[in-house]
Scaffold this motif. Structure first.
Motif, mmCIF file in Angstrom:
data_model
loop_
_atom_site.group_PDB
_atom_site.id
_atom_site.type_symbol
_atom_site.label_atom_id
_atom_site.label_comp_id
_atom_site.label_asym_id
_atom_site.label_seq_id
_atom_site.Cartn_x
_atom_site.Cartn_y
_atom_site.Cartn_z
ATOM 1 N N VAL A 275 8.201 -7.479 3.885
ATOM 2 C CA VAL A 275 7.893 -7.460 2.342
ATOM 3 C C VAL A 275 8.986 -8.134 1.680
ATOM 4 C CG1 VAL A 275 7.113 -6.086 0.316
ATOM 5 C CG2 VAL A 275 6.404 -5.351 2.487
ATOM 6 N N LEU A 276 8.694 -9.145 0.970
ATOM 7 C CA LEU A 276 9.545 -10.075 0.168
ATOM 8 C C LEU A 276 9.254 -9.649 -1.551
ATOM 9 C CD1 LEU A 276 9.272 -13.478 1.829
ATOM 10 C CD2 LEU A 276 10.724 -11.464 2.424
ATOM 11 N N ASP A 277 10.407 -9.569 -2.092
ATOM 12 C CA ASP A 277 10.337 -9.409 -3.543
ATOM 13 C C ASP A 277 9.913 -10.798 -4.171
ATOM 14 O OD1 ASP A 277 12.825 -10.769 -3.892
ATOM 15 O OD2 ASP A 277 13.643 -8.735 -4.390
ATOM 16 N N ALA A 278 9.863 -11.013 -5.604
ATOM 17 C CA ALA A 278 9.553 -12.067 -6.343
ATOM 18 C C ALA A 278 10.629 -13.112 -5.996
ATOM 19 C CB ALA A 278 9.418 -11.653 -7.888
ATOM 20 N N HIS A 279 11.729 -12.774 -5.654
ATOM 21 C CA HIS A 279 13.017 -13.608 -5.718
ATOM 22 C C HIS A 279 13.067 -13.994 -4.004
ATOM 23 C CE1 HIS A 279 14.075 -12.688 -9.700
ATOM 24 N NE2 HIS A 279 13.909 -11.386 -9.415
ATOM 25 N N LEU A 280 12.119 -13.765 -3.463
ATOM 26 C CA LEU A 280 12.015 -14.123 -1.884
ATOM 27 C C LEU A 280 13.085 -13.286 -1.037
ATOM 28 C CD1 LEU A 280 11.082 -17.831 -2.033
ATOM 29 C CD2 LEU A 280 9.569 -16.004 -2.127
ATOM 30 N N ALA B 91 -3.934 -5.292 -5.971
ATOM 31 C CA ALA B 91 -3.925 -6.226 -7.049
ATOM 32 C C ALA B 91 -4.567 -5.421 -8.222
ATOM 33 C CB ALA B 91 -5.214 -7.292 -6.504
ATOM 34 N N SER B 92 -5.090 -4.285 -8.049
ATOM 35 C CA SER B 92 -5.744 -3.540 -9.389
ATOM 36 C C SER B 92 -4.575 -2.590 -10.018
ATOM 37 C CB SER B 92 -7.030 -2.934 -9.141
ATOM 38 O OG SER B 92 -6.336 -1.669 -7.936
ATOM 39 N N VAL B 93 -3.324 -2.596 -9.302
ATOM 40 C CA VAL B 93 -2.270 -1.665 -9.783
ATOM 41 C C VAL B 93 -1.383 -2.547 -10.672
ATOM 42 C CG1 VAL B 93 0.020 -0.561 -9.074
ATOM 43 C CG2 VAL B 93 -2.188 -0.407 -7.533
ATOM 44 N N ASP B 94 -0.815 -1.858 -11.902
ATOM 45 C CA ASP B 94 0.249 -2.553 -12.762
ATOM 46 C C ASP B 94 1.138 -3.279 -12.131
ATOM 47 O OD1 ASP B 94 -1.255 -1.348 -14.596
ATOM 48 O OD2 ASP B 94 0.114 0.237 -15.197
ATOM 49 N N GLY B 95 1.477 -4.264 -12.625
ATOM 50 C CA GLY B 95 2.647 -5.261 -12.137
ATOM 51 C C GLY B 95 1.968 -6.343 -11.119
ATOM 52 N N PRO B 96 2.796 -7.250 -10.762
ATOM 53 C CA PRO B 96 2.225 -8.718 -10.366
ATOM 54 C C PRO B 96 1.444 -8.314 -9.163
ATOM 55 C CG PRO B 96 4.799 -8.407 -9.795
ATOM 56 C CD PRO B 96 4.375 -7.225 -10.964
ATOM 57 N N ALA B 97 0.299 -8.824 -8.914
ATOM 58 C CA ALA B 97 -0.035 -8.785 -7.539
ATOM 59 C C ALA B 97 0.585 -9.404 -6.396
ATOM 60 C CB ALA B 97 -1.745 -9.300 -7.787
ATOM 61 N N PRO B 98 0.528 -8.602 -5.221
ATOM 62 C CA PRO B 98 1.243 -9.025 -4.172
ATOM 63 C C PRO B 98 0.353 -10.167 -3.383
ATOM 64 C CG PRO B 98 -0.004 -7.062 -3.550
ATOM 65 C CD PRO B 98 0.023 -7.305 -4.978
ATOM 66 N N VAL B 99 0.896 -11.098 -2.693
ATOM 67 C CA VAL B 99 0.280 -12.076 -2.228
ATOM 68 C C VAL B 99 0.619 -11.962 -0.544
ATOM 69 C CG1 VAL B 99 0.250 -14.537 -1.662
ATOM 70 C CG2 VAL B 99 0.899 -13.640 -3.893
ATOM 71 N N ALA C 190 9.089 -3.229 -3.853
ATOM 72 C CA ALA C 190 9.507 -4.770 -4.057
ATOM 73 C C ALA C 190 9.192 -5.277 -5.338
ATOM 74 C CB ALA C 190 8.889 -5.560 -2.932
ATOM 75 N N ARG C 191 8.474 -4.621 -6.135
ATOM 76 C CA ARG C 191 7.997 -4.787 -7.672
ATOM 77 C C ARG C 191 8.889 -4.759 -8.483
ATOM 78 N NH1 ARG C 191 1.583 -3.152 -8.000
ATOM 79 N NH2 ARG C 191 1.086 -4.695 -6.542
ATOM 80 N N ARG D 65 7.358 -18.316 -5.125
ATOM 81 C CA ARG D 65 8.377 -17.471 -5.940
ATOM 82 C C ARG D 65 7.548 -16.765 -7.003
ATOM 83 N NH1 ARG D 65 13.597 -19.702 -5.500
ATOM 84 N NH2 ARG D 65 13.595 -21.522 -4.547
ATOM 85 N N GLY D 66 8.205 -15.492 -7.656
ATOM 86 C CA GLY D 66 7.572 -14.906 -8.885
ATOM 87 C C GLY D 66 6.471 -13.822 -8.439
ATOM 88 N N VAL D 67 6.198 -13.529 -7.078
ATOM 89 C CA VAL D 67 5.318 -12.417 -6.900
ATOM 90 C C VAL D 67 5.694 -12.028 -5.709
ATOM 91 C CG1 VAL D 67 3.188 -13.449 -8.089
ATOM 92 C CG2 VAL D 67 3.791 -13.963 -5.478
ATOM 93 N N PRO D 68 5.692 -10.582 -5.505
ATOM 94 C CA PRO D 68 5.832 -9.868 -4.158
ATOM 95 C C PRO D 68 4.899 -10.600 -3.057
ATOM 96 C CG PRO D 68 5.250 -8.175 -5.673
ATOM 97 C CD PRO D 68 5.150 -9.527 -6.474
ATOM 98 N N THR D 69 5.603 -10.723 -1.734
ATOM 99 C CA THR D 69 4.738 -11.156 -0.609
ATOM 100 C C THR D 69 4.925 -10.308 0.761
ATOM 101 O OG1 THR D 69 5.260 -13.381 -1.504
ATOM 102 C CG2 THR D 69 4.496 -13.357 0.501
ATOM 103 N N VAL D 70 3.780 -10.263 1.015
ATOM 104 C CA VAL D 70 3.618 -9.584 2.381
ATOM 105 C C VAL D 70 3.478 -10.705 3.405
ATOM 106 C CG1 VAL D 70 2.317 -8.041 4.097
ATOM 107 C CG2 VAL D 70 2.556 -7.487 1.406
#
Length: 144
Positions: A116-121, A82-90, A143-144, A51-56
């Motif tokens: 692609v899932l957002d931080a809230h899954l 990972a180098s872009v602003d915002g939470p890094a995707p996992v 998704a960010r 939870r809490g991060v965008p996921t591929v």
């Protein structure tokens, strides 16, 4: 002459069927966000999604040839994002043979399939086939 006509008709039909089957291959389809069901969330968490991060999330299998191409595209996009602003995707890869319940829950009909899932899954995008890096980046950004 009749034999040639039959061959021409069969070939034309095969081309039309091939076009229909592959027209959505590799296309990112945006999904209208809806709350993820509790059962789905539990299965995602058990598969390693956080939870809490965008996921591929991509489904694969050891016998799937195109899945190797998806691994390369996803790894490249995730490391570049990972180098872009915002939470890094996992990145989370799920073997469909080892986790058929989650594949069924997510509606995976063929391999490879990437979500692609957002931080809230919540599912934001879905790709059947090998996505292009550009389309996958756009899906992660949304998704960010």
């Amino acid at each position: 002459m009749t034999g040639i006509t039959v061959i021409v008709v069969v070939v034309a039909l095969a081309v039309v069927v091939g076009f229909v089957v592959t027209r959505r291959e590799g296309k990112v389809r945006s999904i209208r966000p809806a709350e993820a069901a509790n059962d789905r969330v539990e299965q995602l968490l058990a598969a390693g999604v956080q939870r809490g991060v965008p996921t591929v999330l991509h489904f694969s299998a050891s016998w799937c040839g195109p899945c190797a191409a998806v691994r390369r595209v996803v790894a490249s996009v995730v490391s570049d994002s990972a180098s872009v602003d915002g939470p890094a995707p996992v990145e989370v890869e799920v073997d469909m043979d080892e986790n058929p319940a989650l594949a069924r829950e997510m509606g995976v009909m063929s391999l490879p399939t990437t979500f692609v899932l957002d931080a809230h899954l919540v599912e934001r995008s879905r790709v059947s086939g090998v996505p292009s890096a550009r389309d996958l980046v756009a899906a992660i950004e949304s998704a960010r």
